[in-house]
Write a protein that holds these residues in place. Sequence first.
Motif, PDB file in Angstrom:
ATOM      1  N   LYS A 162       0.838  -1.204   0.000  1.00 39.41           N
ATOM      2  CA  LYS A 162       0.000   0.000   0.000  1.00 39.41           C
ATOM      3  C   LYS A 162       0.869   1.249   0.000  1.00 39.41           C
ATOM      4  CE  LYS A 162      -4.088  -1.875   2.339  1.00 39.41           C
ATOM      5  NZ  LYS A 162      -4.949  -1.757   3.546  1.00 39.41           N
ATOM      6  N   ILE A 166       1.048   4.478  -2.964  1.00 42.73           N
ATOM      7  CA  ILE A 166       0.603   5.845  -2.669  1.00 42.73           C
ATOM      8  C   ILE A 166       1.187   6.801  -3.697  1.00 42.73           C
ATOM      9  CG2 ILE A 166       0.691   7.731  -0.996  1.00 42.73           C
ATOM     10  CD1 ILE A 166       0.760   5.654   1.194  1.00 42.73           C
ATOM     11  N   SER A 170       0.234  12.881  -3.255  1.00 41.91           N
ATOM     12  CA  SER A 170      -0.643  12.942  -2.089  1.00 41.91           C
ATOM     13  C   SER A 170      -0.132  13.997  -1.122  1.00 41.91           C
ATOM     14  CB  SER A 170      -0.695  11.574  -1.391  1.00 41.91           C
ATOM     15  OG  SER A 170      -1.218  10.607  -2.265  1.00 41.91           O
ATOM     16  N   LEU A 181     -10.032   9.942  11.538  1.00 43.34           N
ATOM     17  CA  LEU A 181     -10.321   9.593  10.139  1.00 43.34           C
ATOM     18  C   LEU A 181      -9.113   9.831   9.251  1.00 43.34           C
ATOM     19  CD1 LEU A 181     -13.945  11.019   9.757  1.00 43.34           C
ATOM     20  CD2 LEU A 181     -13.242   8.626  10.051  1.00 43.34           C
ATOM     21  N   GLU A 182      -8.405  10.924   9.490  1.00 44.74           N
ATOM     22  CA  GLU A 182      -7.231  11.222   8.668  1.00 44.74           C
ATOM     23  C   GLU A 182      -6.100  10.243   8.963  1.00 44.74           C
ATOM     24  OE1 GLU A 182      -5.455  15.240   6.737  1.00 44.74           O
ATOM     25  OE2 GLU A 182      -6.257  15.329   8.772  1.00 44.74           O
ATOM     26  N   MET A 184      -6.452   7.209   9.946  1.00 51.16           N
ATOM     27  CA  MET A 184      -6.820   5.879   9.456  1.00 51.16           C
ATOM     28  C   MET A 184      -6.605   5.724   7.948  1.00 51.16           C
ATOM     29  SD  MET A 184     -10.222   5.268  11.805  1.00 51.16           S
ATOM     30  CE  MET A 184     -10.832   3.886  10.826  1.00 51.16           C
ATOM     31  N   LYS A 185      -6.306   6.811   7.258  1.00 50.39           N
ATOM     32  CA  LYS A 185      -5.979   6.722   5.841  1.00 50.39           C
ATOM     33  C   LYS A 185      -4.599   6.118   5.614  1.00 50.39           C
ATOM     34  CE  LYS A 185      -8.807  10.735   4.562  1.00 50.39           C
ATOM     35  NZ  LYS A 185      -8.785  12.124   4.025  1.00 50.39           N
ATOM     36  N   VAL A 186      -3.788   6.114   6.685  1.00 45.72           N
ATOM     37  CA  VAL A 186      -2.442   5.531   6.607  1.00 45.72           C
ATOM     38  C   VAL A 186      -2.560   4.018   6.753  1.00 45.72           C
ATOM     39  CG1 VAL A 186      -0.146   5.450   7.652  1.00 45.72           C
ATOM     40  CG2 VAL A 186      -1.428   7.612   7.589  1.00 45.72           C
ATOM     41  N   GLY A 187      -1.933   3.274   5.873  1.00 46.97           N
ATOM     42  CA  GLY A 187      -1.990   1.823   5.933  1.00 46.97           C
ATOM     43  C   GLY A 187      -1.520   1.283   7.268  1.00 46.97           C
ATOM     44  N   SER A 194      -5.405   4.728  15.784  1.00 47.17           N
ATOM     45  CA  SER A 194      -5.591   6.173  15.593  1.00 47.17           C
ATOM     46  C   SER A 194      -5.978   6.844  16.908  1.00 47.17           C
ATOM     47  CB  SER A 194      -6.659   6.420  14.531  1.00 47.17           C
ATOM     48  OG  SER A 194      -7.920   5.912  14.945  1.00 47.17           O
ATOM     49  N   GLU A 230       3.720  10.367   5.566  1.00 55.81           N
ATOM     50  CA  GLU A 230       2.493  11.025   5.131  1.00 55.81           C
ATOM     51  C   GLU A 230       2.082  12.197   6.024  1.00 55.81           C
ATOM     52  OE1 GLU A 230      -0.730   8.443   3.975  1.00 55.81           O
ATOM     53  OE2 GLU A 230       0.637   6.744   3.834  1.00 55.81           O
ATOM     54  N   SER A 231       2.901  12.530   7.008  1.00 56.11           N
ATOM     55  CA  SER A 231       2.521  13.610   7.919  1.00 56.11           C
ATOM     56  C   SER A 231       3.703  14.538   8.159  1.00 56.11           C
ATOM     57  CB  SER A 231       2.026  13.031   9.250  1.00 56.11           C
ATOM     58  OG  SER A 231       3.065  12.305   9.892  1.00 56.11           O
TER      59      SER A 231
END
Length: 304
Positions: A162, A166, A170, A181-182, A184-187, A194, A230-231
Amino acid sequence: MLGIRRWVKELFALSHSQANGFIVLVPLLGIIIFSGPLWHWYMRTRFDDRSKDLAMLDSLVALWESETIAEGSLSPLPKSTLFYFDPNHATVEDLQALGFSSGLATRIDRYRQKGGKFFVKKDLLKIYGIDSTFYKQLYAFIDLPVRSEQKRTQQQKIYERKDSSIKTTSAKFDLNKADTLELMKVGGIGTKRSQRIIKYRDALGGFIDMDQVQEVYGLDSTVVRMLLAESFIAADYQPVTININTSDEKRLASHPYLSNAAARSIVAYRFQHGEFKTIGELRNIHALDEKTIQKITPYLTLGD
């Protein structure tokens, strides 16, 4: 004796042979009954000089210790002389300061020069002559992981697939503002993970360094790597701070970097010496080590 036999015969109405047997039996019974207590009394009062045996044992122990030190080329050191070291980079002098003999330190150095490398703590035992007892003494100070990264599980492989899928376009999200929610978008990050990240973030007062993500319980290295990719943490982010001049013990102890004992010591020090003038005064508190002070300092303030 004849008088005793006659008296026994008349008293118990025994025959001549029965009286003789009785006279023999009674003393034997007395010996049997009283021999045990008399023996125990004798053994308690008897002086047992074992000084020679103890001296021999002491000499044997001393001989064994000297042989162990000679074979392993080691000498037990007090903990105060030990320090953290990486056997891949420690100099020969550093190794000798830790208790290795010059020969053993040189052997380690030659092993490295030939391309040898230590990956985990236990690899140090590969060097011939290192005693397991000395290894246990050094164990906590070896600056290497306990075990190498285990074989990837099937789930980890899915996470990595995954991760590779990506898109590079992104957009990264702010780690200190992200909701469940944000995250949880990370695999590999579900509902529980979270929530755990946000709970730890709130307890800290916010992340100020990406490495702090690794402190969250239950996140494996693959998930951490993906989350960091991703952050981001905003350059101007200011964490929530705790006022060490007004906060009570419960508030101080709520921070992950402060134990109950440390919080209690801070309040006690403040009561005895008055308000803190500088954060550096924390170094006067024995319950706080330098590492803890460095980690907690960004989250402390002296006033509003």
